[in-house]
Design a protein around this motif. Structure first.
Motif, PDB file in Angstrom:
ATOM      1  N   ILE A 181      40.534  51.190  10.206  1.00  0.00           N
ATOM      2  CA  ILE A 181      41.821  50.645  10.668  1.00  0.00           C
ATOM      3  C   ILE A 181      41.714  50.467  12.179  1.00  0.00           C
ATOM      4  O   ILE A 181      41.599  51.445  12.921  1.00  0.00           O
ATOM      5  N   CYS A 182      41.734  49.217  12.627  1.00  0.00           N
ATOM      6  CA  CYS A 182      41.436  48.969  14.040  1.00  0.00           C
ATOM      7  C   CYS A 182      42.661  48.598  14.870  1.00  0.00           C
ATOM      8  O   CYS A 182      42.582  48.584  16.100  1.00  0.00           O
ATOM      9  N   ALA A 183      43.795  48.284  14.237  1.00  0.00           N
ATOM     10  CA  ALA A 183      45.016  47.973  14.989  1.00  0.00           C
ATOM     11  C   ALA A 183      46.215  48.178  14.076  1.00  0.00           C
ATOM     12  O   ALA A 183      46.118  48.027  12.854  1.00  0.00           O
ATOM     13  N   VAL A 184      47.341  48.538  14.686  1.00  0.00           N
ATOM     14  CA  VAL A 184      48.584  48.757  13.941  1.00  0.00           C
ATOM     15  C   VAL A 184      49.725  48.082  14.687  1.00  0.00           C
ATOM     16  O   VAL A 184      49.894  48.283  15.897  1.00  0.00           O
ATOM     17  N   GLU A 185      50.509  47.283  13.967  1.00  0.00           N
ATOM     18  CA  GLU A 185      51.716  46.677  14.533  1.00  0.00           C
ATOM     19  C   GLU A 185      52.919  47.376  13.918  1.00  0.00           C
ATOM     20  O   GLU A 185      53.082  47.427  12.695  1.00  0.00           O
ATOM     21  N   THR A 374      32.201  35.241  18.116  1.00  0.00           N
ATOM     22  CA  THR A 374      33.462  34.898  17.464  1.00  0.00           C
ATOM     23  C   THR A 374      34.591  35.649  18.141  1.00  0.00           C
ATOM     24  O   THR A 374      34.396  36.757  18.644  1.00  0.00           O
ATOM     25  N   LEU A 375      35.783  35.038  18.160  1.00  0.00           N
ATOM     26  CA  LEU A 375      36.956  35.713  18.711  1.00  0.00           C
ATOM     27  C   LEU A 375      38.187  35.287  17.934  1.00  0.00           C
ATOM     28  O   LEU A 375      38.401  34.099  17.689  1.00  0.00           O
ATOM     29  N   TYR A 376      38.998  36.274  17.523  1.00  0.00           N
ATOM     30  CA  TYR A 376      40.273  36.017  16.866  1.00  0.00           C
ATOM     31  C   TYR A 376      41.384  36.701  17.649  1.00  0.00           C
ATOM     32  O   TYR A 376      41.190  37.800  18.181  1.00  0.00           O
ATOM     33  N   LYS A 377      42.531  36.049  17.699  1.00  0.00           N
ATOM     34  CA  LYS A 377      43.723  36.654  18.295  1.00  0.00           C
ATOM     35  C   LYS A 377      44.627  37.143  17.175  1.00  0.00           C
ATOM     36  O   LYS A 377      44.928  36.401  16.243  1.00  0.00           O
ATOM     37  N   LEU A 378      45.071  38.403  17.273  1.00  0.00           N
ATOM     38  CA  LEU A 378      45.924  39.021  16.267  1.00  0.00           C
ATOM     39  C   LEU A 378      47.251  39.404  16.888  1.00  0.00           C
ATOM     40  O   LEU A 378      47.384  39.480  18.114  1.00  0.00           O
ATOM     41  N   VAL A 379      48.245  39.642  16.044  1.00  0.00           N
ATOM     42  CA  VAL A 379      49.562  40.119  16.487  1.00  0.00           C
ATOM     43  C   VAL A 379      50.102  39.224  17.608  1.00  0.00           C
ATOM     44  O   VAL A 379      50.423  39.696  18.703  1.00  0.00           O
ATOM     45  N   ASP A 380      50.175  37.930  17.349  1.00  0.00           N
ATOM     46  CA  ASP A 380      50.699  36.964  18.326  1.00  0.00           C
ATOM     47  C   ASP A 380      49.955  37.021  19.651  1.00  0.00           C
ATOM     48  O   ASP A 380      50.546  36.879  20.729  1.00  0.00           O
ATOM     49  N   GLY A 381      48.656  37.265  19.585  1.00  0.00           N
ATOM     50  CA  GLY A 381      47.839  37.270  20.795  1.00  0.00           C
ATOM     51  C   GLY A 381      47.795  38.590  21.536  1.00  0.00           C
ATOM     52  O   GLY A 381      47.085  38.707  22.543  1.00  0.00           O
ATOM     53  N   LYS A 382      48.518  39.617  21.057  1.00  0.00           N
ATOM     54  CA  LYS A 382      48.522  40.908  21.741  1.00  0.00           C
ATOM     55  C   LYS A 382      47.217  41.674  21.540  1.00  0.00           C
ATOM     56  O   LYS A 382      46.868  42.558  22.325  1.00  0.00           O
ATOM     57  N   VAL A 383      46.501  41.358  20.472  1.00  0.00           N
ATOM     58  CA  VAL A 383      45.238  42.026  20.152  1.00  0.00           C
ATOM     59  C   VAL A 383      44.163  40.968  19.952  1.00  0.00           C
ATOM     60  O   VAL A 383      44.417  39.915  19.366  1.00  0.00           O
ATOM     61  N   GLU A 384      42.959  41.242  20.467  1.00  0.00           N
ATOM     62  CA  GLU A 384      41.829  40.356  20.251  1.00  0.00           C
ATOM     63  C   GLU A 384      40.730  41.112  19.521  1.00  0.00           C
ATOM     64  O   GLU A 384      40.485  42.290  19.791  1.00  0.00           O
ATOM     65  N   ALA A 385      40.068  40.415  18.590  1.00  0.00           N
ATOM     66  CA  ALA A 385      38.898  40.960  17.913  1.00  0.00           C
ATOM     67  C   ALA A 385      37.737  40.026  18.216  1.00  0.00           C
ATOM     68  O   ALA A 385      37.744  38.865  17.802  1.00  0.00           O
ATOM     69  N   ALA A 386      36.762  40.505  18.964  1.00  0.00           N
ATOM     70  CA  ALA A 386      35.658  39.667  19.426  1.00  0.00           C
ATOM     71  C   ALA A 386      34.335  40.223  18.912  1.00  0.00           C
ATOM     72  O   ALA A 386      34.128  41.440  18.879  1.00  0.00           O
ATOM     73  N   ARG A 408      40.471  51.716  28.302  1.00  0.00           N
ATOM     74  CA  ARG A 408      41.597  52.079  27.439  1.00  0.00           C
ATOM     75  C   ARG A 408      41.877  50.972  26.420  1.00  0.00           C
ATOM     76  O   ARG A 408      41.727  49.798  26.707  1.00  0.00           O
ATOM     77  N   ASP A 409      42.302  51.389  25.221  1.00  0.00           N
ATOM     78  CA  ASP A 409      42.662  50.472  24.135  1.00  0.00           C
ATOM     79  C   ASP A 409      41.514  49.555  23.746  1.00  0.00           C
ATOM     80  O   ASP A 409      41.687  48.351  23.525  1.00  0.00           O
ATOM     81  N   VAL A 438      34.496  44.117  18.586  1.00  0.00           N
ATOM     82  CA  VAL A 438      35.281  44.905  19.533  1.00  0.00           C
ATOM     83  C   VAL A 438      36.746  44.489  19.437  1.00  0.00           C
ATOM     84  O   VAL A 438      37.070  43.305  19.542  1.00  0.00           O
ATOM     85  N   VAL A 439      37.625  45.453  19.223  1.00  0.00           N
ATOM     86  CA  VAL A 439      39.061  45.193  19.176  1.00  0.00           C
ATOM     87  C   VAL A 439      39.691  45.723  20.453  1.00  0.00           C
ATOM     88  O   VAL A 439      39.424  46.854  20.860  1.00  0.00           O
ATOM     89  N   SER A 440      40.513  44.893  21.095  1.00  0.00           N
ATOM     90  CA  SER A 440      41.138  45.295  22.363  1.00  0.00           C
ATOM     91  C   SER A 440      42.604  44.889  22.371  1.00  0.00           C
ATOM     92  O   SER A 440      42.991  43.885  21.771  1.00  0.00           O
ATOM     93  N   LYS A 441      43.398  45.666  23.063  1.00  0.00           N
ATOM     94  CA  LYS A 441      44.832  45.406  23.172  1.00  0.00           C
ATOM     95  C   LYS A 441      45.166  44.866  24.558  1.00  0.00           C
ATOM     96  O   LYS A 441      44.861  45.505  25.561  1.00  0.00           O
ATOM     97  N   GLU A 442      45.765  43.664  24.573  1.00  0.00           N
ATOM     98  CA  GLU A 442      46.251  43.032  25.807  1.00  0.00           C
ATOM     99  C   GLU A 442      45.197  43.087  26.920  1.00  0.00           C
ATOM    100  O   GLU A 442      45.481  43.420  28.056  1.00  0.00           O
ATOM    101  N   ARG A 443      43.970  42.786  26.542  1.00  0.00           N
ATOM    102  CA  ARG A 443      42.867  42.813  27.502  1.00  0.00           C
ATOM    103  C   ARG A 443      41.862  41.738  27.099  1.00  0.00           C
ATOM    104  O   ARG A 443      41.428  41.684  25.941  1.00  0.00           O
ATOM    105  N   LYS A 444      41.508  40.852  28.029  1.00  0.00           N
ATOM    106  CA  LYS A 444      40.546  39.800  27.729  1.00  0.00           C
ATOM    107  C   LYS A 444      39.124  40.325  27.928  1.00  0.00           C
ATOM    108  O   LYS A 444      38.763  40.745  29.012  1.00  0.00           O
ATOM    109  N   ILE A 445      38.348  40.322  26.856  1.00  0.00           N
ATOM    110  CA  ILE A 445      36.964  40.777  26.901  1.00  0.00           C
ATOM    111  C   ILE A 445      36.073  39.559  26.709  1.00  0.00           C
ATOM    112  O   ILE A 445      35.955  39.030  25.608  1.00  0.00           O
ATOM    113  N   GLU A 446      35.455  39.095  27.795  1.00  0.00           N
ATOM    114  CA  GLU A 446      34.610  37.913  27.708  1.00  0.00           C
ATOM    115  C   GLU A 446      33.130  38.277  27.677  1.00  0.00           C
ATOM    116  O   GLU A 446      32.318  37.514  27.159  1.00  0.00           O
ATOM    117  N   LYS A 447      32.789  39.434  28.225  1.00  0.00           N
ATOM    118  CA  LYS A 447      31.415  39.917  28.228  1.00  0.00           C
ATOM    119  C   LYS A 447      31.401  41.339  27.676  1.00  0.00           C
ATOM    120  O   LYS A 447      32.362  42.095  27.853  1.00  0.00           O
TER     121      LYS A 447
END
Length: 453
Positions: A181-185, A374-386, A408-409, A438-447
Motif C-alpha cells: 500500500i503506497c498511498a492513502v486518500e 514512466t510517471l503517473y499522477k494520482l489523487v488529482d496530482g497530489k501524488v506521483e508514481a515514477a 520526506r513522503d 518511487v511514490v512521492s507526495k506533492e514533490r516532483k521527482i525528475e531524477k
C-alpha cells in the motif's frame, strides 16, 4: 523543452496546464484570440493567435526551435497538415490527435513518410482503458509499470471490508507481502503510509502488486461485490468509444449488448460488429433497461454524450446491484457526485488523452538521461508514481533501505530485478539495473538522486 500546443479546447487546455506544471516552455496556438488570452491569463504559458497551417504564423510562434508540436484541434485533417508543415519548418517531433479510424490504419505510413511522430486516437485509448479496468473489476483505476510486470490499483475501502481498521503491515502480511500500500486518500488528506498506518472505511488506497497476483488481491477489498467472472456486459450509448470497446470485448469472448437510441447508428453497428447484440432504445427508460436484462449484467458501461444520463444510468445500475459500473464523465466536477454513492470507475476521455501525450513528452525529455521510464499522477496530482532505471552512478547502491536517508513522503513501492518483482522491506537493497517505482507526495521527482536526503 519548447512545446507548441495547437488548439485550445479541452485537451489543449489540459495539456497546457499539466506541461507548464512540469516546467516546459509552452506556446498555445489558436485562431480565437479570446481563448488564447484566457489560457495565458490562467497558466504560465505564452500565446499565439493565428493559423497553425500558415508558415508565417508557425515561424512567428518559434516552430524552428520547437521540440514537440502537439496538434489537438477538432479537425483530424487540420492536425495532420499542421504537423506536416511544422516538421518541414524544423520542429523535432510532432503529435496529431486523430479520431477517424481510417487514419489510424495508415499510422506506419504517416510516421515514416509524413514525419508525424505520434498519432493519438482518444476514443480508442479510452476504450483500451475500459478494457483494462474490466480485467481488474474490483479496482477503480489501474496503471502499469515495468513493461506490464507491475500494476498500481486504486481501491475504495467499503465499510464492511475486513481491512477497515487494520494497519498497513497487517494487510501486507495477510497477502504474504505480495503487494504494498503506497498511498492513502482520506477526504481531502493524502498520506504516504508506514507499516503502522491504520486503514479506515471509505479510504481510497493505492496498491502496487505484480500483474500475476494483483487482480485476485484487489478482489478481496470488495466483499459486497462478486467479480468471479465478468461475462455479460451492457454498453449504453453508440459512440466511437463504444464501437472500439465492443470489438475488444468480443475478442475476449464477452457477451456484449449495446443500447443506442439512434436507429441509423444501430444499423451501422449491427453491420460492423460480429458478435455484439445491438438494441435500439432509450436508456432513460428504466423499464426498457430491465427488459434488456440490466439486472443480470456483470458490468454496465455508460458512454453517452450526456454526463447527466451517464450518472443516472449508473445510479440505476447500482440499485439493480450490477457488480461493476464504468461511467464516462466529461465534467470532472460531476465525478464528485458519483463518488458519494459508487465505488466504481470513472472515465474522462480528455484526461486519458492528456495523460498519454504527457507520457510521450516525458519519454522524449528523459530519453537522454536514461533514468525515468514512466510517471503517473494520482489523487488529482497530489501524488506521483515514477519508474526509474538504476545505473552505476546511483547513490546508496547495495545499502539496506532502512539505512538510507530518504526525503520526506518518499516510498519505494516496488523493485523489478531480472524479471522478479520485489515489494521491499527495510533490509532490501537497490542494485544497478533495477527498475524501481518511487511514490512521492506533492514533490516532483525528475531524477533518482532527488529521492535522497
Amino acid at each position: 523543452m519548447n512545446i507548441i500546443i495547437v488548439g485550445c479546447g479541452k485537451l489543449g487546455t489540459t495539456l497546457a496546464k499539466s506541461l507548464s506544471d512540469e516546467n516546459h516552455n509552452i506556446t498555445v496556438f489558436d485562431k480565437k484570440e479570446e481563448i488564447v488570452n484566457n489560457i495565458v491569463d490562467n497558466y504560465d504559458v505564452q500565446g499565439m493567435v493565428g493559423g497553425a497551417v500558415i508558415r508565417h504564423d508557425l515561424e512567428e510562434a518559434g516552430v524552428k526551435k520547437t521540440d514537440i508540436l502537439i496538434a489537438c484541434t477538432a479537425s483530424d485533417e487540420y492536425n495532420v497538415l499542421s504537423c506536416i508543415i511544422a516538421k518541414k519548418l524544423g520542429a523535432k517531433h510532432t503529435v496529431a490527435r486523430v479520431r477517424n479510424p481510417e487514419y489510424m490504419k495508415q499510422i506506419n505510413f504517416m510516421r515514416s513518410e509524413l514525419g508525424i511522430s505520434m498519432l493519438f486516437n482518444p476514443d480508442f485509448s479510452a476504450a483500451l482503458e475500459i478494457s483494462r479496468i474490466i480485467q481488474f473489476p474490483s479496482a477503480m483505476q489501474i496503471d502499469t509499470f515495468a513493461d506490464g510486470l507491475v500494476d498500481l490499483a486504486e481501491v475504495k475501502i467499503h465499510p464492511e471490508s475486513s481491512f477497515a481498521d487494520k494497519t498497513v503491515w497487517d494487510i501486507s502480511s495477510q497477502f504474504k507481502k505480495k503487494m504494498l500500500i503506497c498511498a492513502v486518500e482520506r477526504g481531502d488528506e493524502v498520506y504516504i503510509p508506514n507499516g503502522n498506518f491504520c486503514i479506515k472505511a471509505y479510504d481510497k488506497i493505492y496498491i502496487t502488486g505484480s500483474h500475476k497476483y494483483l487482480s485476485s488481491i484487489v478482489k478481496e477489498f470488495s466483499p459486497n461485490k462478486k467479480f468471479a467472472n465478468i461475462k455479460d456486459i451492457m454498453i449504453i450509448g453508440g459512440s466511437r468509444i463504444a464501437f472500439y470497446l465492443a470489438g475488444m470485448l468480443e475478442k475476449q469472448g464477452k457477451n456484449v449488448i449495446l443500447i443506442e437510441k439512434d436507429k441509423a447508428v444501430c444499423d451501422e453497428f449491427s453491420d460492423l460488429l460480429d458478435d455484439t447484440t445491438v438494441v435500439c432504445g432509450d436508456a432513460n427508460e428504466y423499464s426498457f433497461l430491465k427488459e434488456e436484462g440490466i439486472e443480470k449484467m456483470d458490468a454496465v458501461i455508460t458512454l453517452t454524450n450526456s454526463d447527466e444520463i451517464n450518472i443516472m444510468v449508473t445510479a440505476f445500475a447500482e440499485a439493480c446491484k450490477v457488480p461493476k459500473n464504468i461511467t464516462k464523465i466529461d465534467n470532472d466536477n460531476l465525478s464528485i457526485i458519483l463518488d458519494k454513492f459508487s465505488t466504481d470507475s470513472v472515465i474522462n476521455v480528455t484526461g486519458i488523452a492528456a495523460e498519454a501525450i504527457t507520457h510521450y513528452v516525458r519519454a522524449k525529455r528523459f530519453a537522454a538521461s536514461g533514468e525515468m521510464k514512466t510517471l503517473y499522477k494520482l489523487v488529482d496530482g497530489k501524488v506521483e508514481a515514477a519508474e526509474f532505471l538504476v545505473d552505476s552512478k546511483t547513490r546508496n547502491l547495495n545499502k539496506p533501505l532502512n539505512e538510507i536517508n530518504f526525503k520526506r513522503d518518499i516510498l519505494i513501492a516496488s523493485i523489478s530485478r531480472k524479471g522478479k518483482i520485489i515489494f521491499p522491506k527495510g533490509d532490501d537493497v537497490i542494485l544497478e539495473g533495477d527498475r524501481i517505482v518511487v511514490v512521492s507526495k506533492e514533490r516532483k521527482i525528475e531524477k533518482l538522486k532527488d529521492i535522497f536526503d
